[in-house]
Design an enzyme around this catalytic site. Structure first.
Site, PDB file in Angstrom:
ATOM      1  N   SER A  36      13.797 -36.333 -24.658  1.00 41.78           N
ATOM      2  CA  SER A  36      13.265 -37.514 -24.002  1.00 41.78           C
ATOM      3  C   SER A  36      14.161 -38.739 -24.172  1.00 41.78           C
ATOM      4  CB  SER A  36      11.874 -37.826 -24.561  1.00 41.78           C
ATOM      5  OG  SER A  36      11.382 -39.061 -24.069  1.00 41.78           O
ATOM      6  N   TYR A  73      13.521 -41.632 -17.678  1.00 44.31           N
ATOM      7  CA  TYR A  73      12.619 -42.368 -16.825  1.00 44.31           C
ATOM      8  C   TYR A  73      13.456 -43.313 -15.958  1.00 44.31           C
ATOM      9  CZ  TYR A  73       8.737 -40.774 -19.743  1.00 44.31           C
ATOM     10  OH  TYR A  73       7.820 -40.005 -20.397  1.00 44.31           O
ATOM     11  N   THR A 122      11.773 -38.006 -14.903  1.00 40.67           N
ATOM     12  CA  THR A 122      10.315 -38.061 -14.974  1.00 40.67           C
ATOM     13  C   THR A 122       9.848 -39.357 -14.331  1.00 40.67           C
ATOM     14  OG1 THR A 122      10.267 -36.754 -17.017  1.00 40.67           O
ATOM     15  CG2 THR A 122       8.309 -38.056 -16.502  1.00 40.67           C
ATOM     16  N   LYS A 178      10.522 -34.097 -12.383  1.00 46.14           N
ATOM     17  CA  LYS A 178       9.298 -33.720 -13.101  1.00 46.14           C
ATOM     18  C   LYS A 178       8.138 -34.620 -12.689  1.00 46.14           C
ATOM     19  CE  LYS A 178       7.652 -32.783 -17.813  1.00 46.14           C
ATOM     20  NZ  LYS A 178       6.433 -33.609 -17.810  1.00 46.14           N
TER      21      LYS A 178
END
Length: 416
Positions: free
Chosen positions: A119, A141, A167, A269
């Site tokens: 992440s 992100y 994401t 995602k």
């Protein structure tokens, strides 16, 4: 003279567990209440997080009594990577359930021959994680300006990652009906004193951190600027919150930029709708994850497993489709693959294993799922995970949820 194990670890118990449910229970007993609460909490009433698990129970299996294969093949290829089993480790944020965090998870993934996602908000750097030899996909992100995102992509590529996961489905609802667990801005002396009553009753968790001389790290080193300081989790969240949400043109730019930097797969995602899946194909992604962010996004979204077949039927022949949300046993994996997924991603399941027994606990979770997949294949008389089809399931007539219609979008064409 080697000191006995019980002296090295006074809370020693049989470390092996036979199911993800047992791993979850051990994690509950081991972790301070706010830490465990952060693992199990969903948004608002928790409708989607509960539905993610419950929906798997509506699917039945159609076994054969004769014709089983003496050996079953669990290996497959997803996003261009060969994996020993169709279970990938999803990127999750700060993994303060264990001092080794994402490094332990990566080592477990390498040991079991699968892919690990790292992440943006991880507590360990991308360099530390790729140094384990794990097949790593870096997750981002849409946060910060484009120059900042390019710098982060370049850093991930330089570290040796094998793909990028974007994401985009996080809207972050804070209105949990049971209250949100407390997450401190940073773990300093004042915070430790204030939270002591909540953690002093969990001596095993404290002992794990104490023996390493570390404290839970709530910073995000992968968001640090070159030569700068890593922001706290909430600093990273503020950057995300103040970044305008992306358009499909932005996603196309992100995919093109990653292709120029790395040439490795770009995965989107958080897809729930057929029309979004078709747009993702137009953008040129290598794959998508059918996901509702584990119930931590928009409460009331259908279970991820219900949305797999409608999406896989439309785009599964063009890109790899995986799913995440509610996978707790090997038969769940088999059901997802039979509906058209190439693999599944797990999140909470391996975090419970990490909390229960570190990296060995993550390996344990993967072994539990592997054993369940193999058992289901034997019962279904299927020789490989790649041979699973809907005919191997009992599917209620109203099981699927098709969001976004079935017609291809005609208003957007992207330069790949």
């Amino acid at each position: 003279m080697q000191r006995p194990e019980w002296l090295a670890n006074p809370w020693r118990q049989n470390p092996w567990f036979e199911s993800v449910a047992v791993a979850q229970e051990r994690a509950r007993k081991r972790l301070p209440k706010p830490v465990y609460g952060a693992l199990v909490a969903g948004s608002e009433r928790g409708q989607t997080i509960a539905e993610n698990e419950r929906a798997f129970g509506e699917l039945g299996l159609a076994p054969h009594v004769v014709g089983q294969h003496a050996e079953r093949r669990l290996s497959t290829t997803v996003f261009g990577r060969d994996v020993a089993l169709p279970v990938l480790l999803s990127p999750t944020g700060v993994q303060a359930v264990h001092p080794d965090g994402e490094v332990a998870v990566a080592r477990a993934a390498a040991a079991r021959g699968t892919v690990v996602g790292l992440s943006n908000f991880a507590s360990k750097s991308v360099e530390e994680v790729t140094a384990t030899g794990a097949d790593t996909f870096f997750q981002m992100y849409w946060t910060g300006d484009r120059d900042t995102m390019v710098q982060r992509m370049q850093r991930a590529h330089a570290a040796g990652v094998h793909g990028l996961i974007a994401t985009l489905d996080w809207s972050f609802s804070t209105g949990r009906d049971w209250g949100s667990p407390e997450i401190p801005e940073q773990v300093d002396l004042k915070t430790m004193v204030r939270m002591a009553p909540k953690v002093v009753t969990k001596p095993r968790w404290l002992w794990e951190f104490g023996r390493t001389g570390a404290i839970p790290d709530l910073t995000a080193p992968n968001l640090a600027p070159p030569g700068g300081t890593a922001p706290t989790f909430f600093g990273a969240y503020y950057e995300w919150m103040t970044t305008p949400p992306p358009s499909w043109d932005d996603v196309a730019w992100m995919r093109r930029t990653w292709s120029q930097i790395s040439g490795t797969p770009f995965v989107l995602k958080g897809v729930c709708r057929v029309d979004d899946a078709l747009r993702a194909v137009d953008v040129g992604v290598a794959g998508i994850s059918v996901s509702n962010h584990g119930g931590n996004n928009l409460d009331g979204t259908p279970a991820a497993i219900r949305m797999v077949r409608p999406i896989a039927d439309r785009v599964g022949g063009q890109i790899d489709v995986v799913m995440d949300g509610g996978v707790r046993r090997g038969s769940d994996v088999v059901k997802a693959l039979a509906l058209g997924a190439k693999a599944v991603l797990i999140g909470r399941a391996y975090l419970w294993g990490l909390a229960a027994n570190g990296g060995a606990g993550v390996e344990n979770v993967l072994d539990v799922l592997s054993g369940g997949i193999d058992s289901a294949l034997r019962g279904l008389a299927v020789g490989s995970v790649t041979e699973l089809t809907p005919e191997h399931l009992l599917i209620p007539a109203d099981f699927d949820r098709t969001l976004g219609g079935t017609s291809a979008p005609s208003d957007l064409l992207f330069d790949r």
